[in-house]
Design a protein around this motif. Structure first.
Motif, PDB file in Angstrom:
ATOM      1  N   LEU A  31       0.821  -0.995   0.053  1.00  0.00           N
ATOM      2  CA  LEU A  31      -0.075   0.049  -0.005  1.00  0.00           C
ATOM      3  C   LEU A  31       0.813   1.221  -0.039  1.00  0.00           C
ATOM      4  CD1 LEU A  31      -1.511  -2.297   2.323  1.00  0.00           C
ATOM      5  CD2 LEU A  31      -3.167  -0.614   1.693  1.00  0.00           C
ATOM      6  N   VAL A  32       0.861   1.952  -1.252  1.00  0.00           N
ATOM      7  CA  VAL A  32       1.953   3.072  -1.285  1.00  0.00           C
ATOM      8  C   VAL A  32       1.309   4.123  -0.987  1.00  0.00           C
ATOM      9  CG1 VAL A  32       3.517   4.081  -3.084  1.00  0.00           C
ATOM     10  CG2 VAL A  32       2.949   1.439  -3.226  1.00  0.00           C
ATOM     11  N   HIS A  33       1.750   4.836   0.074  1.00  0.00           N
ATOM     12  CA  HIS A  33       1.421   6.372   0.447  1.00  0.00           C
ATOM     13  C   HIS A  33       2.601   7.439   0.176  1.00  0.00           C
ATOM     14  CE1 HIS A  33      -0.346   3.251   3.050  1.00  0.00           C
ATOM     15  NE2 HIS A  33      -1.453   4.194   3.346  1.00  0.00           N
ATOM     16  N   PHE A  34       2.003   8.606  -0.059  1.00  0.00           N
ATOM     17  CA  PHE A  34       2.859   9.733  -0.340  1.00  0.00           C
ATOM     18  C   PHE A  34       2.791  10.807   0.928  1.00  0.00           C
ATOM     19  CE2 PHE A  34      -0.994  10.598  -2.569  1.00  0.00           C
ATOM     20  CZ  PHE A  34      -1.267  11.929  -2.210  1.00  0.00           C
ATOM     21  N   LYS A  35       3.783  11.499   1.258  1.00  0.00           N
ATOM     22  CA  LYS A  35       3.669  12.439   2.273  1.00  0.00           C
ATOM     23  C   LYS A  35       2.670  13.615   2.019  1.00  0.00           C
ATOM     24  CE  LYS A  35       6.468  12.868   5.449  1.00  0.00           C
ATOM     25  NZ  LYS A  35       7.927  12.917   6.314  1.00  0.00           N
ATOM     26  N   ARG A  36       1.742  13.682   3.024  1.00  0.00           N
ATOM     27  CA  ARG A  36       0.690  14.662   2.560  1.00  0.00           C
ATOM     28  C   ARG A  36       0.898  15.922   2.063  1.00  0.00           C
ATOM     29  NH1 ARG A  36      -4.570  16.790   6.066  1.00  0.00           N
ATOM     30  NH2 ARG A  36      -6.120  16.943   4.247  1.00  0.00           N
ATOM     31  N   LYS A  37       2.035  16.707   2.656  1.00  0.00           N
ATOM     32  CA  LYS A  37       2.434  17.937   2.256  1.00  0.00           C
ATOM     33  C   LYS A  37       3.096  18.181   1.063  1.00  0.00           C
ATOM     34  CE  LYS A  37       7.171  17.943   4.522  1.00  0.00           C
ATOM     35  NZ  LYS A  37       7.890  18.233   5.488  1.00  0.00           N
ATOM     36  N   TYR A  38       3.298  16.983   0.187  1.00  0.00           N
ATOM     37  CA  TYR A  38       3.586  17.110  -0.956  1.00  0.00           C
ATOM     38  C   TYR A  38       2.846  17.014  -2.061  1.00  0.00           C
ATOM     39  CZ  TYR A  38       8.261  16.401   1.532  1.00  0.00           C
ATOM     40  OH  TYR A  38       9.421  16.516   2.239  1.00  0.00           O
ATOM     41  N   GLY A  39       1.709  16.741  -1.896  1.00  0.00           N
ATOM     42  CA  GLY A  39       0.630  16.661  -2.499  1.00  0.00           C
ATOM     43  C   GLY A  39       0.171  15.939  -3.599  1.00  0.00           C
ATOM     44  N   SER A  40       1.254  15.038  -3.774  1.00  0.00           N
ATOM     45  CA  SER A  40       0.990  13.859  -5.095  1.00  0.00           C
ATOM     46  C   SER A  40       2.232  12.728  -4.800  1.00  0.00           C
ATOM     47  CB  SER A  40       0.734  14.261  -6.312  1.00  0.00           C
ATOM     48  OG  SER A  40       2.229  14.970  -6.803  1.00  0.00           O
ATOM     49  N   LEU A  41       2.092  11.745  -5.531  1.00  0.00           N
ATOM     50  CA  LEU A  41       3.216  10.790  -5.514  1.00  0.00           C
ATOM     51  C   LEU A  41       4.367  11.121  -6.378  1.00  0.00           C
ATOM     52  CD1 LEU A  41       3.980   7.956  -4.643  1.00  0.00           C
ATOM     53  CD2 LEU A  41       2.953   7.132  -6.822  1.00  0.00           C
ATOM     54  N   LYS A  42       3.936  11.815  -7.678  1.00  0.00           N
ATOM     55  CA  LYS A  42       4.900  12.352  -8.516  1.00  0.00           C
ATOM     56  C   LYS A  42       5.827  13.395  -7.599  1.00  0.00           C
ATOM     57  CE  LYS A  42       5.625  14.523 -12.911  1.00  0.00           C
ATOM     58  NZ  LYS A  42       4.954  14.919 -14.275  1.00  0.00           N
ATOM     59  N   ASN A  43       5.173  14.278  -6.908  1.00  0.00           N
ATOM     60  CA  ASN A  43       5.889  15.260  -6.189  1.00  0.00           C
ATOM     61  C   ASN A  43       6.958  14.705  -5.183  1.00  0.00           C
ATOM     62  OD1 ASN A  43       5.051  17.241  -7.920  1.00  0.00           O
ATOM     63  ND2 ASN A  43       3.509  17.675  -6.473  1.00  0.00           N
ATOM     64  N   ALA A  44       6.282  13.739  -4.368  1.00  0.00           N
ATOM     65  CA  ALA A  44       6.815  13.211  -3.198  1.00  0.00           C
ATOM     66  C   ALA A  44       8.114  12.330  -3.723  1.00  0.00           C
ATOM     67  CB  ALA A  44       6.123  12.328  -2.528  1.00  0.00           C
ATOM     68  N   LEU A  45       8.214  11.978  -4.895  1.00  0.00           N
ATOM     69  CA  LEU A  45       9.302  11.037  -5.297  1.00  0.00           C
ATOM     70  C   LEU A  45      10.575  11.920  -5.595  1.00  0.00           C
ATOM     71  CD1 LEU A  45       7.513   9.155  -8.552  1.00  0.00           C
ATOM     72  CD2 LEU A  45       8.593   8.092  -6.282  1.00  0.00           C
ATOM     73  N   GLN A  46      10.343  13.301  -5.453  1.00  0.00           N
ATOM     74  CA  GLN A  46      11.618  14.012  -5.356  1.00  0.00           C
ATOM     75  C   GLN A  46      12.228  14.305  -4.066  1.00  0.00           C
ATOM     76  OE1 GLN A  46      10.669  17.639  -7.793  1.00  0.00           O
ATOM     77  NE2 GLN A  46       9.231  16.385  -8.844  1.00  0.00           N
ATOM     78  N   PHE A  47      11.579  13.826  -2.845  1.00  0.00           N
ATOM     79  CA  PHE A  47      11.828  14.254  -1.631  1.00  0.00           C
ATOM     80  C   PHE A  47      12.642  13.007  -0.835  1.00  0.00           C
ATOM     81  CE2 PHE A  47       9.032  17.452  -2.901  1.00  0.00           C
ATOM     82  CZ  PHE A  47       9.593  18.631  -2.448  1.00  0.00           C
TER      83      PHE A  47
END
Length: 672
Positions: free
Chosen positions: A136-152
């Motif tokens: 179950l793949v989650h992204f950090k909420r403050k980054y807004g999307s999975l694509k953006n979260a991949l950069q952090f």
């Protein structure tokens, strides 16, 4: 400005092309993932084999909107993926607590499986695999999307759930689910409205929601909150573990894939019942995505207890095919080296899990010991007899005889995809194990194939070219199955030429670190630092063919083994074209330490004289061979012409001297 813009567009095009190429990967060539996704060859990769976790205390997980939700199934060609369809984006499922670094939103979930029950999961427990694993793949909420979260580097959190097969039906399931007011029918499509979800949120603990609804900060909720799965105020109460297991089978039965369901139908599932009943027992470590681009920014949670799924669900997974009509079974990445990372365990007590019959080890499915090179002489190293042919040497173009030879080529063989890195006797060594040779060398003047045994690194270089040394030399030692001969191919590496100041920004966005050597040097650092360091590190095999680069021209001479100076029948082939390596990588090499703790600032050997040995310049084009022969003969003619002129001048000077002497003697006679 025009030049700068052109360079920018070129780099942008390269980046876009690389991203497009990264989508074309398979589980049959895991070792090649790094060619398009360099992070796949980095450290902190996933999955791992969970062997000796350390205890730690973690607060309870906090879930919001982890109830009924519509999903659609997608066959990606690599996996079965469930895409979420919440009525509103703000109603997307969220996760916090559990020792995570913030609040994360669920993007999707997918599955990995094997063609039989003895394999399938990506994470191993005590070197043992489970039949399947859900992520179950989650992204950090403050980054807004999975694509953006991949950069952090703190962008993702993944829940891993091991799956095991059970009976296709369970009598307790109907009783549990009828209290929910839902149908037990298979593949039933449910529609959810906003009212139900709003009621679900209103019925949840208000203090629990406070932490998950905090948009301004990523503060983890307080430690005394309970998991909503066990909270009396939470919708979809499951009283016992047996009831929870029965409900899980129902939802997984609904997720069983069939060609009619994929992409065009919504299915309602209860997310809270897809994960284990006891969500307080789990393993935690920092790792990466297990598929390209393999970004190492994942907080992994692997639940200790597996979830039982209907056998028909596993059969449905195993029946899925890709666009080419081939089964997608065995879509798991081999476990990666843990290195200096730690796996933590949160729970009341570590369970003693039953040992599997055939444990699956990291990267060692088909790998055995490294083949021996055998004996190549009786003279002990350091006691060379007179006239013994030794290496290295200073190779000069003027001493070489140009001759035609084919380009050197390496082809991957066998099915072993790992290498073993050691740091011993001040030498960095990469060995290539396998029941079958991993790499086969051909070309040059070789009449039969040679197999790569190991690779050595020396800084600065052993060999010189025309009196010049290089900061790094890689020496690839090959053996033949048909003779006792050994072939060593040598490759130089040097720092790339700095770009003009106007392009400084591009130097930062496109680092010049050699990605093929990055994983090798990273393993060497692990071996070099810290007390109780390991004797060896396993890594994915680097692509030897790409590492060697242009092999159309090389020097060839007869010498000795690089790690046994007086033992020979060794043919040396020294490639004339050097590869690039970053200054920072060279600095890291010079920080490595030997057994006594001293830095290995250099480990090259003293030069030896070629003596009467033949030195050949091998070139793969006949016209170039002719040009080199003409060029190398011209200085000799000039030298001969110069010698003749000097002889004529000396003769003229002697004649003049005789004339003067005769005249002087004649004058003396007249006086007398």
């Amino acid at each position: 400005m025009v030049f700068k813009k052109a360079v920018f567009m070129l780099l942008l095009s390269h980046t876009l092309n690389r991203e497009a190429a990264a989508t074309h990967w398979t589980y049959n060539d895991v070792q090649k993932w790094a060619e398009d996704s360099p992070d796949c060859a980095g450290r902190s990769q996933s999955p791992v084999d969970i062997l000796a976790p350390k205890m730690f205390e973690a607060p309870s997980f906090l879930f919001k909107n982890y109830g009924l939700i519509n999903v659609s199934l997608e066959n990606t060609g690599h996996s079965l993926k469930a895409n979420l369809h919440p009525p509103e984006e703000q109603q997307r499922p969220r996760l916090a607590g559990g020792g995570l670094s913030g609040t994360f939103e669920l993007d999707s979930f997918h599955f990995h499986w094997g063609d039989e029950d003895s394999k399938g999961s990506e994470h191993l427990l005590g070197s043992c695999a489970f039949p399947a694993e859900m992520h179950l793949v989650h992204f950090k909420r403050k980054y807004g999307s999975l694509k953006n979260a991949l950069q952090f580097n703190d962008g993702l959190a993944v829940l891993g759930v091991w799956l095991i097969p059970g009976r296709d039906s369970d009598s307790s399931a109907r009783e549990v689910l009828e209290n929910d007011g839902t149908s037990l029918g298979t593949h039933t499509t449910h529609s959810l409205d906003k009212t139900w979800l709003q009621q679900d949120a209103n019925n949840s603990d208000s203090s629990l929601m406070e932490g998950l609804e905090n948009d301004g900060t990523d503060t983890t909720p307080s430690l005394d909150q309970t998991s909503p799965q066990h909270d009396a105020k939470t919708t979809h109460k499951i009283a016992t573990e047996d009831d929870h297991s029965a409900a899980a089978k129902k939802w997984f039965r609904a997720l069983t894939p069939s060609e009619k369901m994929l992409d065009d139908q919504l299915i309602a599932v209860d997310l809270s019942q897809l994960i284990p009943f006891d969500d307080r027992a789990f393993y935690r470590y920092n790792g990466s995505l297990t598929t390209p681009p393999c970004t190492a920014n994942v907080e992994w949670t692997v639940f200790e207890n597996p979830v039982t799924v209907p056998l028909r669900f596993l059969k449905g997974l195993r029946a899925l095919t890709n666009e080419e009509g081939k089964l997608i079974s065995n879509n798991f990445r081999p476990s990666q080296r843990l290195g200096k990372r730690e796996v933590l365990y949160s729970g009341t007590k570590l369970k003693q899990h039953r040992k599997c019959t055939h444990p699956r080890k990291s990267y060692t499915l088909s790998c055995t010991t490294i083949p021996s090179l055998g004996s190549f002489g009786t003279v002990a190293p350091g006691k060379c007899s007179e006239g013994q042919e030794t290496s290295p040497a200073d190779l000069h173009l003027g001493d070489a005889t140009p001759a035609y030879a084919k380009r050197l080529r390496w082809r991957r063989r066998g099915d072993c995809a790992n290498a073993v890195v050691t740091l011993d006797d001040r030498l960095l060594k990469v060995a290539f194990p396998g029941e079958k040779p991993q790499w086969e060398l051909s070309g040059g003047r070789l009449t039969s194939p040679y197999h790569l045994n190991h690779m050595l690194f020396r800084w600065g270089s052993d060999h010189h070219l025309g009196g010049l040394s290089f900061p790094l030399e890689a020496q690839l030692v090959h053996y033949s199955s048909e003779s006792d001969d050994v072939v060593v191919v040598s490759k130089f590496f040097q720092e790339p030429i700095d770009l003009p100041d106007v392009l400084d920004s591009f130097q930062h966005t496109e680092p010049s670190r050699n990605r093929l050597l990055e994983v090798v040097f990273g393993a060497a650092q692990e071996l070099s630092t810290g007390p109780g360091k390991e004797e060896e590190e396993e890594i994915p095999s680097p692509d030897v063919s790409e590492l060697m680069g242009d092999t159309s021209s090389f020097y060839e001479y007869s010498g000795s083994l690089p790690d046994a100076p007086c033992l020979g029948n060794v043919t040396w082939m020294v490639i004339r074209t050097a590869g690039d390596i970053a200054r920072t990588q060279l600095e890291e090499l010079r920080e490595l330490t030997d057994e006594s703790g001293d830095k290995i600032t250099s480990n090259n050997r003293p030069l030896k004289q070629l003596g009467n040995r033949n030195l050949f310049l091998r070139i793969n084009k006949h016209e170039l061979v002719h040009e080199y022969n003409v060029m190398l003969q011209r200085p000799k003619r000039k030298s001969a012409d110069s010698g003749a002129s000097q002889h004529a001048a000396a003769s003229l000077q002697l004649l003049c001297l005789l004339v003067l002497t005769s005249s002087f003697v004649a004058r003396l006679g007249l006086v007398v």
